[in-house]
Design an enzyme around this catalytic site. Structure first.
Site, short mmCIF file in Angstrom:
data_model
loop_
_atom_site.label_atom_id
_atom_site.label_comp_id
_atom_site.label_asym_id
_atom_site.label_seq_id
_atom_site.Cartn_x
_atom_site.Cartn_y
_atom_site.Cartn_z
N HIS A 32 0.81 -1.27 0.03
CA HIS A 32 -0.18 0.04 -0.03
C HIS A 32 0.97 1.20 -0.06
O HIS A 32 1.39 1.55 1.04
CB HIS A 32 -0.86 -0.13 1.11
CG HIS A 32 -1.73 1.10 1.38
ND1 HIS A 32 -2.76 1.62 0.44
CD2 HIS A 32 -1.92 1.93 2.46
CE1 HIS A 32 -3.28 2.69 0.89
NE2 HIS A 32 -3.12 2.86 2.10
N GLY A 76 2.62 -7.54 5.24
CA GLY A 76 1.94 -6.53 5.50
C GLY A 76 1.21 -6.53 6.65
O GLY A 76 0.47 -7.24 7.16
N SER A 79 1.91 -1.81 11.55
CA SER A 79 3.21 -2.04 12.49
C SER A 79 3.38 -1.12 13.57
O SER A 79 4.26 -1.03 14.32
CB SER A 79 4.45 -2.66 11.95
OG SER A 79 4.88 -1.49 11.23
N TYR A 139 -1.66 -3.16 18.53
CA TYR A 139 -1.03 -3.75 17.48
C TYR A 139 -0.66 -5.27 18.11
O TYR A 139 -0.87 -6.39 17.49
CB TYR A 139 0.35 -2.90 17.20
CG TYR A 139 1.29 -3.84 16.61
CD1 TYR A 139 1.30 -4.34 15.18
CD2 TYR A 139 2.57 -4.23 17.25
CE1 TYR A 139 2.18 -5.08 14.47
CE2 TYR A 139 3.56 -5.24 16.27
CZ TYR A 139 3.36 -5.45 15.10
OH TYR A 139 4.18 -6.15 14.66
N VAL A 175 13.50 -5.43 15.30
CA VAL A 175 14.27 -5.31 14.13
C VAL A 175 14.90 -4.15 13.69
O VAL A 175 14.09 -3.31 13.84
CB VAL A 175 13.44 -5.96 13.05
CG1 VAL A 175 14.24 -6.27 11.91
CG2 VAL A 175 12.56 -7.07 13.43
N LYS A 183 9.89 4.38 7.98
CA LYS A 183 9.08 4.35 9.09
C LYS A 183 8.98 5.35 10.15
O LYS A 183 8.08 5.24 11.03
CB LYS A 183 9.70 3.05 9.85
CG LYS A 183 9.47 1.72 8.79
CD LYS A 183 10.33 0.65 9.62
CE LYS A 183 9.38 0.02 10.85
NZ LYS A 183 9.97 -0.98 11.36
N PHE A 206 16.21 8.02 25.78
CA PHE A 206 15.25 8.22 27.16
C PHE A 206 15.95 8.20 28.33
O PHE A 206 16.69 7.10 28.61
CB PHE A 206 13.90 7.33 26.86
CG PHE A 206 13.01 7.52 25.69
CD1 PHE A 206 12.94 8.81 25.18
CD2 PHE A 206 12.38 6.57 25.13
CE1 PHE A 206 12.21 9.08 24.15
CE2 PHE A 206 11.69 6.67 24.02
CZ PHE A 206 11.56 7.90 23.55
N ALA A 207 15.44 9.01 29.39
CA ALA A 207 16.00 8.72 30.75
C ALA A 207 15.58 7.39 31.22
O ALA A 207 14.56 6.86 30.96
CB ALA A 207 15.37 9.75 31.55
N SER A 209 17.28 4.49 30.08
CA SER A 209 17.74 3.59 28.92
C SER A 209 18.74 2.63 29.32
O SER A 209 18.70 1.60 28.65
CB SER A 209 18.02 4.43 27.78
OG SER A 209 16.91 4.97 27.21
#
Length: 314
Positions: A32, A76, A79, A139, A175, A183, A206-207, A209
Protein backbone atom coordinates in the site's frame (compact mmCIF):
# COMPACT_ATOMS: atom_id res chain seq x y z
CA UNK A 1 5.89 -17.45 -8.12
CA UNK A 2 6.41 -16.12 -4.60
CA UNK A 3 4.12 -13.44 -3.18
CA UNK A 4 5.40 -10.99 -0.57
CA UNK A 5 2.80 -8.79 1.10
CA UNK A 6 4.26 -5.69 2.68
CA UNK A 7 7.00 -6.18 0.11
CA UNK A 8 7.94 -2.50 0.05
CA UNK A 9 8.36 -2.48 3.82
CA UNK A 10 11.50 -3.12 5.79
CA UNK A 11 11.28 -6.87 6.41
CA UNK A 12 9.42 -7.66 3.19
CA UNK A 13 11.97 -5.91 0.99
CA UNK A 14 14.85 -7.62 2.79
CA UNK A 15 13.19 -10.99 2.17
CA UNK A 16 12.94 -10.07 -1.52
CA UNK A 17 16.63 -9.09 -1.50
CA UNK A 18 17.51 -12.48 0.00
CA UNK A 19 15.38 -14.23 -2.64
CA UNK A 20 17.08 -12.22 -5.40
CA UNK A 21 20.46 -13.32 -4.06
CA UNK A 22 19.30 -16.88 -4.74
CA UNK A 23 18.39 -15.93 -8.29
CA UNK A 24 14.65 -15.83 -7.56
CA UNK A 25 12.90 -12.94 -9.32
CA UNK A 26 9.41 -14.32 -10.06
CA UNK A 27 8.01 -12.32 -7.15
CA UNK A 28 4.70 -10.47 -6.81
CA UNK A 29 4.98 -7.54 -4.41
CA UNK A 30 1.80 -6.50 -2.63
CA UNK A 31 1.80 -3.25 -0.69
CA UNK A 32 0.00 0.00 0.00
CA UNK A 33 2.11 2.87 -1.28
CA UNK A 34 0.16 5.72 0.25
CA UNK A 35 3.51 6.35 1.93
CA UNK A 36 5.25 6.79 -1.41
CA UNK A 37 8.70 6.95 0.17
CA UNK A 38 8.63 3.16 0.47
CA UNK A 39 9.24 2.83 -3.28
CA UNK A 40 12.96 3.30 -2.58
CA UNK A 41 13.03 -0.14 -0.97
CA UNK A 42 12.11 -1.73 -4.31
CA UNK A 43 14.31 0.24 -6.70
CA UNK A 44 17.29 -2.13 -6.57
CA UNK A 45 15.23 -5.34 -6.41
CA UNK A 46 14.14 -7.68 -9.19
CA UNK A 47 10.40 -8.46 -9.13
CA UNK A 48 7.86 -9.74 -11.63
CA UNK A 49 4.91 -7.52 -10.69
CA UNK A 50 3.43 -5.11 -8.15
CA UNK A 51 -0.17 -5.03 -6.91
CA UNK A 52 -1.96 -2.68 -4.55
CA UNK A 53 -3.01 -4.28 -1.27
CA UNK A 54 -6.72 -3.54 -1.72
CA UNK A 55 -6.81 -4.95 -5.26
CA UNK A 56 -4.92 -8.05 -4.10
CA UNK A 57 -7.27 -8.62 -1.18
CA UNK A 58 -10.31 -8.28 -3.44
CA UNK A 59 -8.90 -10.95 -5.76
CA UNK A 60 -8.05 -13.21 -2.82
CA UNK A 61 -11.59 -12.91 -1.45
CA UNK A 62 -12.98 -13.65 -4.92
CA UNK A 63 -10.82 -16.77 -5.09
CA UNK A 64 -9.01 -15.61 -8.22
CA UNK A 65 -6.23 -17.73 -9.69
CA UNK A 66 -2.71 -16.26 -9.57
CA UNK A 67 -1.13 -19.28 -11.22
CA UNK A 68 1.21 -21.59 -9.33
CA UNK A 69 2.33 -20.02 -6.04
CA UNK A 70 5.39 -21.47 -4.30
CA UNK A 71 4.78 -19.55 -1.06
CA UNK A 72 3.33 -16.39 0.43
CA UNK A 73 5.34 -14.27 2.86
CA UNK A 74 2.75 -12.17 4.67
CA UNK A 75 4.63 -9.18 6.08
CA UNK A 76 1.97 -6.54 5.40
CA UNK A 77 0.41 -5.00 8.52
CA UNK A 78 -0.16 -1.84 10.47
CA UNK A 79 2.99 -2.11 12.58
CA UNK A 80 2.74 1.11 14.59
CA UNK A 81 2.72 0.21 18.28
CA UNK A 82 1.41 3.74 18.96
CA UNK A 83 -1.73 3.28 16.81
CA UNK A 84 -4.84 3.06 19.02
CA UNK A 85 -7.57 2.82 16.35
CA UNK A 86 -8.50 -0.74 17.22
CA UNK A 87 -10.98 -1.20 14.38
CA UNK A 88 -8.36 -0.19 11.81
CA UNK A 89 -5.63 -2.35 13.33
CA UNK A 90 -7.80 -5.46 13.71
CA UNK A 91 -9.08 -5.15 10.14
CA UNK A 92 -5.57 -4.84 8.71
CA UNK A 93 -3.72 -7.28 10.96
CA UNK A 94 -6.37 -9.85 11.85
CA UNK A 95 -9.24 -10.00 9.35
CA UNK A 96 -7.09 -9.56 6.23
CA UNK A 97 -4.63 -12.16 7.53
CA UNK A 98 -7.40 -14.72 8.04
CA UNK A 99 -8.60 -14.27 4.46
CA UNK A 100 -5.11 -14.82 3.09
CA UNK A 101 -4.46 -17.77 5.40
CA UNK A 102 -7.56 -19.63 4.24
CA UNK A 103 -6.72 -18.91 0.60
CA UNK A 104 -3.37 -20.63 1.22
CA UNK A 105 -4.83 -23.55 3.16
CA UNK A 106 -7.40 -24.26 0.44
CA UNK A 107 -4.58 -24.46 -2.13
CA UNK A 108 -1.85 -25.94 0.10
CA UNK A 109 0.38 -22.89 -0.36
CA UNK A 110 3.07 -22.41 2.33
CA UNK A 111 2.07 -19.38 4.43
CA UNK A 112 4.85 -17.63 6.36
CA UNK A 113 3.69 -14.62 8.33
CA UNK A 114 4.83 -11.84 10.63
CA UNK A 115 3.84 -12.15 14.24
CA UNK A 116 5.55 -10.01 16.88
CA UNK A 117 7.24 -9.99 20.26
CA UNK A 118 4.62 -7.35 21.11
CA UNK A 119 2.33 -10.31 21.84
CA UNK A 120 4.21 -10.88 25.11
CA UNK A 121 3.77 -7.55 26.83
CA UNK A 122 5.40 -6.95 30.22
CA UNK A 123 7.07 -10.23 31.12
CA UNK A 124 10.53 -11.66 31.58
CA UNK A 125 9.65 -14.98 29.91
CA UNK A 126 9.43 -15.02 26.13
CA UNK A 127 8.31 -18.53 25.25
CA UNK A 128 5.82 -19.18 22.45
CA UNK A 129 2.99 -20.29 24.75
CA UNK A 130 -0.29 -18.49 25.62
CA UNK A 131 0.45 -18.28 29.36
CA UNK A 132 3.33 -15.88 28.66
CA UNK A 133 1.36 -13.54 26.39
CA UNK A 134 -0.37 -10.28 27.26
CA UNK A 135 -0.08 -7.47 24.72
CA UNK A 136 0.32 -3.88 25.93
CA UNK A 137 -1.05 -2.22 22.79
CA UNK A 138 -3.59 -2.85 20.03
CA UNK A 139 -0.90 -3.84 17.55
CA UNK A 140 0.37 -6.57 19.88
CA UNK A 141 -3.20 -7.70 20.57
CA UNK A 142 -3.96 -8.05 16.84
CA UNK A 143 -0.90 -10.27 16.41
CA UNK A 144 -1.72 -12.27 19.54
CA UNK A 145 -5.23 -12.96 18.32
CA UNK A 146 -4.06 -14.10 14.88
CA UNK A 147 -1.57 -16.47 16.51
CA UNK A 148 -4.41 -17.84 18.63
CA UNK A 149 -6.56 -18.26 15.52
CA UNK A 150 -3.80 -20.32 13.90
CA UNK A 151 -3.46 -22.40 17.07
CA UNK A 152 -7.17 -23.18 16.98
CA UNK A 153 -6.86 -24.36 13.38
CA UNK A 154 -3.99 -26.66 14.33
CA UNK A 155 -5.94 -28.03 17.29
CA UNK A 156 -9.04 -28.65 15.18
CA UNK A 157 -6.96 -30.39 12.50
CA UNK A 158 -5.32 -32.60 15.13
CA UNK A 159 -8.68 -33.56 16.62
CA UNK A 160 -9.92 -34.58 13.16
CA UNK A 161 -6.66 -36.34 12.27
CA UNK A 162 -6.02 -33.88 9.44
CA UNK A 163 -2.77 -32.35 8.22
CA UNK A 164 -2.63 -28.69 7.23
CA UNK A 165 -0.20 -27.18 4.75
CA UNK A 166 2.68 -25.12 6.13
CA UNK A 167 1.81 -22.23 8.44
CA UNK A 168 4.80 -20.51 10.04
CA UNK A 169 4.61 -17.42 12.24
CA UNK A 170 7.64 -15.38 13.29
CA UNK A 171 7.60 -13.35 16.47
CA UNK A 172 9.95 -10.60 15.41
CA UNK A 173 11.75 -8.87 18.24
CA UNK A 174 13.38 -5.44 17.80
CA UNK A 175 14.32 -5.51 14.14
CA UNK A 176 16.76 -2.94 12.78
CA UNK A 177 18.73 -2.52 9.59
CA UNK A 178 18.56 -1.30 5.99
CA UNK A 179 15.31 -0.27 4.27
CA UNK A 180 13.59 1.26 7.29
CA UNK A 181 14.01 4.93 6.37
CA UNK A 182 10.28 5.29 5.57
CA UNK A 183 9.10 4.28 9.05
CA UNK A 184 9.35 7.65 10.78
CA UNK A 185 9.02 7.34 14.55
CA UNK A 186 8.73 3.54 14.22
CA UNK A 187 12.24 3.23 12.76
CA UNK A 188 14.88 1.66 14.97
CA UNK A 189 16.88 3.42 17.66
CA UNK A 190 20.03 2.88 15.60
CA UNK A 191 18.45 4.71 12.64
CA UNK A 192 17.42 7.72 14.74
CA UNK A 193 20.74 7.93 16.58
CA UNK A 194 22.61 7.87 13.27
CA UNK A 195 20.46 10.73 11.95
CA UNK A 196 21.19 12.74 15.09
CA UNK A 197 24.92 12.16 14.69
CA UNK A 198 24.82 13.18 11.03
CA UNK A 199 23.03 16.39 12.05
CA UNK A 200 25.97 17.22 14.33
CA UNK A 201 24.12 16.31 17.54
CA UNK A 202 24.89 13.86 20.29
CA UNK A 203 22.81 10.65 20.32
CA UNK A 204 19.76 11.01 22.58
CA UNK A 205 18.17 8.28 24.68
CA UNK A 206 15.18 8.29 27.02
CA UNK A 207 15.98 8.70 30.69
CA UNK A 208 16.41 5.24 32.21
CA UNK A 209 17.59 3.68 28.95
CA UNK A 210 20.51 2.03 30.69
CA UNK A 211 17.87 -0.17 32.36
CA UNK A 212 15.86 -0.84 29.20
CA UNK A 213 17.04 -3.96 27.41
CA UNK A 214 15.69 -5.30 24.16
CA UNK A 215 16.47 -8.19 21.86
CA UNK A 216 17.77 -6.21 18.88
CA UNK A 217 17.87 -8.42 15.77
CA UNK A 218 19.45 -7.50 12.43
CA UNK A 219 17.04 -7.58 9.50
CA UNK A 220 19.39 -9.63 7.33
CA UNK A 221 19.24 -12.39 9.94
CA UNK A 222 15.44 -12.14 10.01
CA UNK A 223 15.33 -12.68 6.25
CA UNK A 224 17.65 -15.67 6.61
CA UNK A 225 15.30 -17.26 9.16
CA UNK A 226 12.34 -16.78 6.81
CA UNK A 227 14.17 -18.51 3.97
CA UNK A 228 15.30 -21.37 6.21
CA UNK A 229 11.67 -22.16 7.03
CA UNK A 230 10.70 -21.80 3.36
CA UNK A 231 13.35 -24.41 2.53
CA UNK A 232 12.41 -26.83 5.31
CA UNK A 233 8.60 -26.54 5.38
CA UNK A 234 8.35 -26.51 9.18
CA UNK A 235 5.10 -25.22 10.71
CA UNK A 236 4.81 -23.45 14.05
CA UNK A 237 5.08 -20.10 15.80
CA UNK A 238 8.70 -19.18 16.48
CA UNK A 239 10.58 -16.38 18.19
CA UNK A 240 12.86 -14.49 15.83
CA UNK A 241 15.48 -12.68 17.88
CA UNK A 242 19.08 -13.15 18.96
CA UNK A 243 18.26 -14.69 22.32
CA UNK A 244 20.30 -12.00 24.09
CA UNK A 245 18.89 -8.73 25.41
CA UNK A 246 21.16 -5.71 25.10
CA UNK A 247 20.63 -2.18 26.39
CA UNK A 248 19.81 0.89 24.34
CA UNK A 249 23.15 2.21 25.58
CA UNK A 250 24.88 -0.62 23.68
CA UNK A 251 23.17 0.53 20.50
CA UNK A 252 24.32 4.10 21.13
CA UNK A 253 27.88 2.91 21.81
CA UNK A 254 27.93 1.05 18.48
CA UNK A 255 26.72 4.15 16.61
CA UNK A 256 29.26 6.35 18.40
CA UNK A 257 32.01 3.82 17.64
CA UNK A 258 31.22 4.03 13.93
CA UNK A 259 31.22 7.83 13.86
CA UNK A 260 34.22 8.11 16.18
CA UNK A 261 32.75 10.90 18.28
CA UNK A 262 29.90 11.93 20.56
CA UNK A 263 28.42 10.98 23.90
CA UNK A 264 24.93 9.98 25.00
CA UNK A 265 22.47 12.66 26.14
CA UNK A 266 19.25 11.78 27.98
CA UNK A 267 15.78 13.17 27.27
CA UNK A 268 12.58 12.77 29.34
CA UNK A 269 10.57 9.58 28.86
CA UNK A 270 7.41 10.52 26.87
CA UNK A 271 4.08 10.34 28.68
CA UNK A 272 2.28 8.65 25.77
CA UNK A 273 4.52 5.57 26.07
CA UNK A 274 4.10 5.06 29.80
CA UNK A 275 2.31 1.78 30.53
CA UNK A 276 2.50 0.67 26.89
CA UNK A 277 6.24 0.16 26.59
CA UNK A 278 8.18 -3.08 26.87
CA UNK A 279 11.22 -2.37 29.02
CA UNK A 280 12.70 -5.82 28.43
CA UNK A 281 12.55 -8.38 25.62
CA UNK A 282 14.68 -11.46 25.06
CA UNK A 283 13.73 -14.25 22.68
CA UNK A 284 13.77 -17.80 23.99
CA UNK A 285 15.24 -19.69 21.03
CA UNK A 286 14.60 -23.21 22.35
CA UNK A 287 11.76 -23.89 19.94
CA UNK A 288 13.53 -22.30 16.96
CA UNK A 289 16.64 -24.41 17.51
CA UNK A 290 14.60 -27.56 18.17
CA UNK A 291 13.04 -27.08 14.72
CA UNK A 292 16.55 -27.28 13.29
CA UNK A 293 17.00 -23.62 12.35
CA UNK A 294 20.71 -22.90 12.68
CA UNK A 295 20.79 -19.26 11.53
CA UNK A 296 23.38 -17.36 13.57
CA UNK A 297 22.41 -13.89 14.79
CA UNK A 298 24.63 -10.82 14.88
CA UNK A 299 25.22 -9.02 18.17
CA UNK A 300 24.32 -5.33 18.46
CA UNK A 301 27.97 -4.38 17.94
CA UNK A 302 28.21 -6.52 14.79
CA UNK A 303 24.83 -5.66 13.30
CA UNK A 304 24.93 -1.93 13.98
CA UNK A 305 28.46 -1.68 12.54
CA UNK A 306 27.27 -3.33 9.31
CA UNK A 307 24.15 -1.16 9.23
CA UNK A 308 26.07 2.08 9.78
CA UNK A 309 28.47 1.22 6.97
CA UNK A 310 25.54 0.65 4.60
CA UNK A 311 23.49 3.77 5.35
CA UNK A 312 26.45 6.15 5.57
CA UNK A 313 27.93 5.27 2.19
CA UNK A 314 28.58 8.37 0.13
Amino acid sequence: MIIVTGGAGMIGSNIIKALNERGITDILVVDHLKNGRKFKNLVDLQIADYMDRDDFLAQIMAGDDFGFIDAIFHEGACSATTEWDGKYVMLNNYEYSKELLHYCLDREIPFLYASSAATYGETDTFIEEPQYEGALNVYGYSKQQFDNYVRRLWLDAKQHDETLSQITGFRYFNVYGPREQHKGSMASVAFHLNNQMNAGENPKLFAGSENFKRDFVYVGDVAAVNLWFLDHGVSGIFNCGTGKAESFNEVAKAVIAFHGRGEVETIPFPDHLKGAYQEFTEADLTKLRAAGCDVQFKSVAEGVAEYMALINRK
